[in-house]
Motif scaffolding. Structure first.
Motif, short mmCIF file in Angstrom:
data_model
loop_
_atom_site.label_atom_id
_atom_site.label_comp_id
_atom_site.label_asym_id
_atom_site.label_seq_id
_atom_site.Cartn_x
_atom_site.Cartn_y
_atom_site.Cartn_z
N PRO A 151 -51.95 26.90 6.89
CA PRO A 151 -51.81 25.77 5.83
C PRO A 151 -52.25 24.56 6.27
CG PRO A 151 -49.73 26.05 7.29
CD PRO A 151 -50.91 27.24 7.74
N PHE A 152 -53.44 24.36 5.82
CA PHE A 152 -54.33 23.24 6.11
C PHE A 152 -55.04 22.77 4.84
CE2 PHE A 152 -58.67 21.38 7.75
CZ PHE A 152 -57.99 20.03 7.39
N ASP A 153 -54.40 21.81 4.04
CA ASP A 153 -55.17 21.37 2.66
C ASP A 153 -55.06 19.95 2.82
OD1 ASP A 153 -56.10 20.80 0.21
OD2 ASP A 153 -54.93 22.37 -0.73
N PRO A 154 -56.05 19.17 2.94
CA PRO A 154 -55.93 17.71 2.99
C PRO A 154 -55.21 17.13 1.51
CG PRO A 154 -57.94 18.26 3.74
CD PRO A 154 -57.47 19.59 3.40
N THR A 155 -55.78 17.81 0.52
CA THR A 155 -55.50 17.28 -0.66
C THR A 155 -53.86 17.41 -0.97
OG1 THR A 155 -55.62 19.48 -2.02
CG2 THR A 155 -57.47 18.16 -1.85
N LEU A 156 -53.16 18.07 -0.32
CA LEU A 156 -51.61 18.27 -0.28
C LEU A 156 -50.94 17.55 0.84
CD1 LEU A 156 -51.37 22.17 -1.12
CD2 LEU A 156 -51.37 20.19 -2.87
N GLY A 157 -52.03 16.72 1.56
CA GLY A 157 -51.42 15.92 2.57
C GLY A 157 -51.05 16.86 4.04
N ILE A 158 -51.60 17.99 4.14
CA ILE A 158 -51.32 18.77 5.21
C ILE A 158 -52.69 18.40 6.26
CG2 ILE A 158 -51.02 21.17 6.24
CD1 ILE A 158 -49.95 21.88 3.41
N THR A 159 -52.36 18.08 7.13
CA THR A 159 -53.46 17.79 7.96
C THR A 159 -53.56 19.04 9.15
OG1 THR A 159 -51.78 17.12 10.00
CG2 THR A 159 -52.46 15.41 8.20
N PRO A 160 -54.73 19.07 9.89
CA PRO A 160 -54.94 19.84 10.83
C PRO A 160 -53.87 20.19 11.88
CG PRO A 160 -57.01 18.81 10.46
CD PRO A 160 -55.98 17.96 9.76
N GLU A 161 -53.46 19.04 12.24
CA GLU A 161 -52.45 19.06 13.44
C GLU A 161 -50.92 19.69 12.71
OE1 GLU A 161 -54.68 15.17 14.14
OE2 GLU A 161 -53.97 16.42 12.37
N ASP A 162 -50.76 19.37 11.44
CA ASP A 162 -49.65 19.70 10.74
C ASP A 162 -49.82 21.24 10.82
OD1 ASP A 162 -48.34 17.41 10.45
OD2 ASP A 162 -49.34 17.01 8.31
N GLY A 163 -50.89 21.71 10.15
CA GLY A 163 -51.26 23.15 10.07
C GLY A 163 -50.86 24.13 11.29
N MET A 164 -51.75 23.14 12.29
CA MET A 164 -51.54 23.88 13.61
C MET A 164 -50.09 24.31 14.07
SD MET A 164 -53.26 25.37 16.04
CE MET A 164 -55.07 25.00 15.82
N GLN A 165 -49.35 23.03 13.99
CA GLN A 165 -47.84 23.16 14.47
C GLN A 165 -47.03 24.37 13.52
OE1 GLN A 165 -46.37 22.13 16.99
NE2 GLN A 165 -44.81 22.96 16.34
N GLN A 166 -47.49 24.35 12.33
CA GLN A 166 -46.67 25.04 11.40
C GLN A 166 -47.19 26.74 11.61
OE1 GLN A 166 -46.97 24.50 7.05
NE2 GLN A 166 -47.17 22.39 7.49
N THR A 167 -48.36 26.99 12.25
CA THR A 167 -48.70 28.30 12.57
C THR A 167 -48.52 28.80 13.69
OG1 THR A 167 -50.81 27.57 12.96
CG2 THR A 167 -50.69 28.47 10.72
N ILE A 168 -48.23 27.75 14.79
CA ILE A 168 -47.61 28.09 15.93
C ILE A 168 -46.15 28.59 15.65
CG2 ILE A 168 -46.94 27.01 18.25
CD1 ILE A 168 -49.32 25.27 18.14
N GLU A 169 -45.46 27.71 15.05
CA GLU A 169 -44.15 28.14 14.63
C GLU A 169 -44.08 29.57 13.88
OE1 GLU A 169 -42.47 25.23 12.10
OE2 GLU A 169 -42.36 23.51 14.01
N ALA A 170 -44.91 29.87 13.23
CA ALA A 170 -45.18 31.49 12.38
C ALA A 170 -45.66 32.42 13.39
CB ALA A 170 -45.95 31.23 11.21
N GLY A 171 -46.42 31.93 14.62
CA GLY A 171 -46.84 33.09 15.54
C GLY A 171 -48.13 33.33 15.14
#
Length: 560
Positions: free
Chosen positions: A402-422
């Motif tokens: 989940p990394f999409d700058p147009t939706l306000g999702i930053t690389p850091e946000d995406g990394m944290q979300q995918t760490i939580e997702a495994g």
């Protein structure tokens, strides 16, 4: 028996049709592999007993005239209510032909959002100037010269006016039409593999969303066709083509409930039923690599069962000679930033390629990797580094996790979300990272040490990677993101000539039988290129549109 006539209006479509990505509808078959029929299947003929032949080589007995409860007369019958079939139906009807659209599902279906075209008004407004001949050459080269360059040129020559018509239609509904990416910096990259052109159009995506916008195009085409006198029949799986004594295709038999209906076609039957990726027997024969993808997102399930392949083969047709071209992307899964050009390793912790590759290279690596294990490795500065990397295509980077700058999702946000997702892992040391990844610690440490040596050297002596993307992995914490491969469709089909006639194995055109969309072959071979993102829809709609016009005018597509 009551056939379903007409099409859903757009409001009905928005209520009744799925708004997520949905697939082109395919036919049911007699003696084929579709779950929608109760006829003998998988190479078994009730009159002959068991057969070891595949379904396409084992034609069933003809449906007796006594079993046909109704006959309908048309000039053109289009089989399959996807974007290709819808475009053909609309333009045939608008050209004055008496046409029918038959579909095995209970409504039309389309999906995705990207549509490639050249020389459109939208491109002119944006100041985009394209070298059409260069693009055609890149696409022919991408197909390993196993494709029909005349078909690719047909798309290049005709897509502009076709998509101008769609633009006028969609903007007339108050919806947005846009070029998906105006990026022109890599149009002149070294090698066609790394070139991407700004040809991708989207129609109403912000208002309707991915999938629904594409369905709206199809819904509008079907409305145009019915307004011009055409007839639509849903829940009508095609069973067999009808040929005359000369071998010309003159109609198709469909099932409606418990009845058979014969649709005569004095000019042509057009097969527009999607691909065969949902048919295991055909995948084993023509596209075994598809089985290596993590999953398929082709919907609706049960639509792309290769029904048209069976019917065409029973009428003497053949498959394209070039290898299967699967559209497989690292989407709907994987870890954040997994498709950027960071270090990439396999299950053994070893580097195996130049990471500067657009999506097909990434997913091909996944599908042939041992245990389907591929990780992208980066350090604490990854979020800054992604903005410095060379642009390989409009899709690279943002397709994994989940990394999409147009939706306000930053690389850091995406990394944290995918760490939580495994699907991403982290560690304060390379050894800790390796343990979290499940790869040998010593091997990964050795790989990272060598990679850092190359980064410090400023030259990739191992795999030839662009030094601009050769970032060292030295600053903790360290991260690794899984890479995945998801099947969208198989853009490979029947052998067709430059006029979209289905051909025999000897290359002779079967009179009265045509194929478009992913049912048709000879446009892609061996892989789906990223030269022109959205070109699968681009050729499907363009060829449907032009073929409908040509048949109505008793011309070939090359004469339009």
């Amino acid at each position: 028996m009551k056939a379903i006539h007409g099409s859903l209006d757009r409001r009905g479509f928005l209520k009744g049709a799925a708004l997520s990505a949905v697939g082109v509808g395919a036919l049911g078959v007699l003696g084929g592999c579709s779950p929608s029929t109760d006829a003998p299947s998988n190479g078994k003929d009730a009159s002959q007993g068991e057969s070891t032949l595949p379904s396409w080589e084992n034609p069933p007995a003809a449906i007796p005239e006594s079993d046909i409860s109704e006959t309908k007369d048309f000039e053109i019958v289009v089989v399959g209510a996807g974007v290709a079939g819808g475009a053909a139906f609309a333009r045939a009807c608008e050209g004055g032909a008496k046409a029918a659209l038959v579909e095995k599902m209970d409504t039309f279906s389309a999906r995705g959002m990207d549509n490639a075209a050249i020389d459109t008004k939208k491109q002119a407004e944006a100041g985009i100037v394209l070298d059409k001949a260069k693009i055609v050459n890149d696409l022919v080269t991408a197909g390993g010269y196993k494709v029909n360059g005349q078909l690719i040129k047909l798309w290049a020559d005709q897509s502009g006016r076709v998509y101008d018509d769609i633009t006028e239609m969609i903007e007339g509904q108050g919806l947005t039409v846009a070029i998906a990416s105006l990026e022109e910096t890599n149009m002149d990259a070294d090698g066609f593999w790394n070139r991407t052109y700004p040809v991708t159009h989207t129609f109403g995506v912000p208002e309707l969303g991915n999938g629904a916008a594409q369905q709206n195009i199809l819904s509008s085409f079907i409305d145009r066709g019915t307004a011009a006198g055409g007839e639509v029949y849903y829940s009508s799986p095609a069973q067999q083509l009808i040929t005359d004594d000369s071998g010309r295709v003159v109609g198709v038999v469909c099932r409606q409930g418990d009845d058979y209906v014969r649709f005569n076609a004095s000019k042509a039957v057009v097969l527009a039923t999607g691909d065969y990726a949902g048919n295991p027997e055909m995948v084993d024969k023509w596209a075994p690599l598809l089985k290596e993808a993590a999953t398929s997102v082709y919907t609706p399930a049960g639509a792309n069962t290769g029904d048209s392949v069976n019917m065409a083969f029973w009428a003497g047709g053949a498959m394209q000679k070039g290898g299967a071209a699967a559209m497989i992307h690292p989407i709907m899964g994987g870890g954040a930033c997994g498709t950027y050009s960071f270090l990439r390793v396999n299950k053994d912790g070893g580097r195996f390629c130049n990471e500067d590759t657009p999506l097909p290279g990434i997913t091909n690596a996944y599908m042939v990797a041992p245990n389907h294990t591929v990780w992208t490795v980066m350090d604490a500065d990854f979020a800054t580094q992604v903005t410095q990397m060379s642009k390989l295509s409009m899709y690279n980077g943002t397709t994994s996790g989940p990394f999409d700058p147009t939706l306000g999702i930053t690389p850091e946000d995406g990394m944290q979300q995918t760490i939580e997702a495994g699907t991403s892992v982290t560690g304060d040391t390379i050894a800790e990272l390796a343990k979290a990844m499940g790869v040998p610690e010593e091997a990964l440490e050795k790989t990272v040490t060598r990679y850092n040596e190359l980064a410090d050297l400023g030259r990739d002596d191992d795999f030839g990677k662009d030094a601009a993307n050769l970032f060292p992995i030295k600053k903790a914490p360290f991260y690794a993101s899984q890479v995945t491969a998801v099947l969208l469709s198989c853009t490979t089909g029947l052998d067709v000539d430059s006029n979209l006639n289905v051909c025999t194995a000897e290359g002779a055109a079967i009179e009265g039988l045509y194929a478009i969309g992913n049912t048709a072959g000879n446009f892609f071979a061996d892989g789906y290129p990223m030269v022109c993102p959205g070109i699968s829809h681009g050729r499907a709609i363009t060829f449907g549109y032009v073929l409908g016009e040509a048949l109505a005018q008793d011309k070939s597509v090359q004469e339009i």
